[in-house]
Enzyme design. Structure first.
Site, PDB file in Angstrom:
ATOM      1  N   TYR A 102       0.847  -1.199   0.000  1.00  0.00           N
ATOM      2  CA  TYR A 102       0.000   0.000   0.000  1.00  0.00           C
ATOM      3  C   TYR A 102       0.881   1.247   0.000  1.00  0.00           C
ATOM      4  O   TYR A 102       1.863   1.298   0.732  1.00  0.00           O
ATOM      5  CB  TYR A 102      -0.790   0.095   1.293  1.00  0.00           C
ATOM      6  N   ASP A 254     -16.155  -8.031  -2.666  1.00  0.00           N
ATOM      7  CA  ASP A 254     -16.948  -6.854  -3.049  1.00  0.00           C
ATOM      8  C   ASP A 254     -17.990  -7.231  -4.100  1.00  0.00           C
ATOM      9  O   ASP A 254     -19.126  -6.749  -4.072  1.00  0.00           O
ATOM     10  CB  ASP A 254     -16.038  -5.760  -3.610  1.00  0.00           C
TER      11      ASP A 254
HETATM   12  O1  KDG Z   1     -11.629  -5.609  -1.655  1.00  0.00           O
HETATM   13  C1  KDG Z   1     -10.644  -5.167  -2.525  1.00  0.00           C
HETATM   14  C2  KDG Z   1      -9.882  -4.117  -1.832  1.00  0.00           C
HETATM   15  O2  KDG Z   1      -9.237  -4.672  -0.748  1.00  0.00           O
HETATM   16  C3  KDG Z   1      -8.857  -3.484  -2.676  1.00  0.00           C
HETATM   17  O3  KDG Z   1      -9.433  -2.861  -3.774  1.00  0.00           O
HETATM   18  C4  KDG Z   1      -8.018  -2.511  -1.949  1.00  0.00           C
HETATM   19  O4  KDG Z   1      -9.640  -1.193  -0.909  1.00  0.00           O
HETATM   20  C5  KDG Z   1      -8.653  -1.868  -0.811  1.00  0.00           C
HETATM   21  C6  KDG Z   1      -8.053  -2.020   0.498  1.00  0.00           C
HETATM   22  O5  KDG Z   1      -8.038  -1.044   1.152  1.00  0.00           O
HETATM   23  O6  KDG Z   1      -7.583  -3.062   0.882  1.00  0.00           O
END
Ligand code: KDG
Length: 312
Positions: A102, A254
């Site tokens: 991230y 999702d």
């Molecule tokens: O559910 C998918 C999400 O995990 C991905 O798109 C990234 O939103 C996200 C996260 O914060 O983990």
């Protein structure tokens, strides 16, 4: 009225299918649990809106343009110059396994405001959908989440809550009371075993589910990779998932939520909602990307009828 309004962080996504090295080409897209749900439902013809913040940068424009193109309303979303769009870099190692980095600590996404949350109710949502990712993003995002739950309660708008506990963003001790508070204001809660245990403090799915029902949650949707069960105060229905070849599991949860909520809005039975959730999940895991594989209404109908081939 708007079928579904959701808010949260959307991020640029760079996905490598080989080990990153000089000259390796990542695939560019974007992700975010809430936008995944909004797009999934919009493709089925539901009116949806996303509220949040992205940077005035290349990923921000990509997200904005794509959401508009997918028919997701953007009225109370914004592009800001004070922070960049977050980025998620992942490497697929095959069979649905992946490593994720991230880059979101200082992102625009965590700067969602109370004013945006208040304004989103102008869209008259039939459902407000939120996830446990947003309150983990920082003080502002947490306050916005709590405000959304409070205002939804005051206005009688049902809240859909996907727990989505992210251990990289906060630890379980900090998360549990916040997630529990959100769940207490939710109509439907989606989560896996560990997530439901975490937020209720109970051991085992049965006890955690009962605790949520005691708190007033009307529908507890528990799921794992092969099955899903919805429990209400009066009934419990379980449906198995579809067997499909897994390419990329990100976004499957999702997609499941999008299918379930779509079925709810259409008055489907619990079994049918779970089936639609599984079907959208199957589309998601069969393709690379968080939301790209989601079916249109026509594709959904073909898949529901034949259980099989869909022309794309
Ligand atoms: O559910 C998918 C999400 O995990 C991905 O798109 C990234 O939103 C996200 C996260 O914060 O983990």
């Amino acid at each position: 009225m708007t079928d579904l309004v959701t808010f949260g962080e959307s991020m640029g996504a760079l996905t490598f299918t080989e080990s990153p090295q000089i000259g390796a080409r990542p695939r560019a897209s974007f992700g975010g649990a809430e936008t995944n749900v909004a797009i999934g439902m919009a493709r089925l013809g539901h009116s949806t809106a996303w509220v949040g913040s992205v940077g005035k940068d290349l990923f921000g424009y990509m997200i904005m343009r794509t959401l508009r193109g997918e028919g997701v309303r953007w009225d109370h979303a914004r592009q800001i110059t004070t922070a960049p769009t977050g980025v998620l870099v992942s490497r697929h190692a095959g069979l649905g396994t992946f490593a994720v980095d991230y880059h979101r600590k200082f992102s625009a996404g965590r700067l969602i405001t109370a004013d945006q949350i208040r304004a989103m109710f102008d869209l008259e949502p039939k459902i407000v959908h939120l996830t446990g990712i947003t309150p983990a993003l920082g003080e502002e995002a947490r306050a916005a989440t709590m405000l959304a739950v409070e205002l939804a309660g005051e206005r009688g708008v049902p809240v859909s809550f996907d727990v989505n506990f992210r251990s990289r963003l906060w630890d379980a001790t900090d998360a549990a009371p916040v997630l529990a508070q959100i769940a207490r204001g939710a109509h439907v809660v989606f989560g896996g075993t560990e997530e439901l245990e975490l937020l209720t403090g109970e051991s085992g799915v049965a006890a955690a589910t009962q605790r949520l029902l005691d708190w007033g949650v009307a529908e507890v949707v528990w799921k794992d990779s092969t099955t899903a069960r919805v429990t209400t105060p009066t009934e419990s229905v379980e449906r198995p998932g579809r067997r499909v070849t897994v390419v990329d599991t990100i976004g499957a949860g999702d997609a499941f939520v999008a299918g379930y909520l779509s079925g709810w809005l259409e008055g489907l039975s619990f079994a049918e909602r779970l089936d639609r959730g599984h079907l959208l999940g199957a589309f998601a895991v069969g393709t690379i990307g968080d939301w790209e594989g989601g079916p249109t209404r026509e594709e959904l109908t073909i898949a529901e009828i034949s259980g099989g081939e869909v022309a794309r």
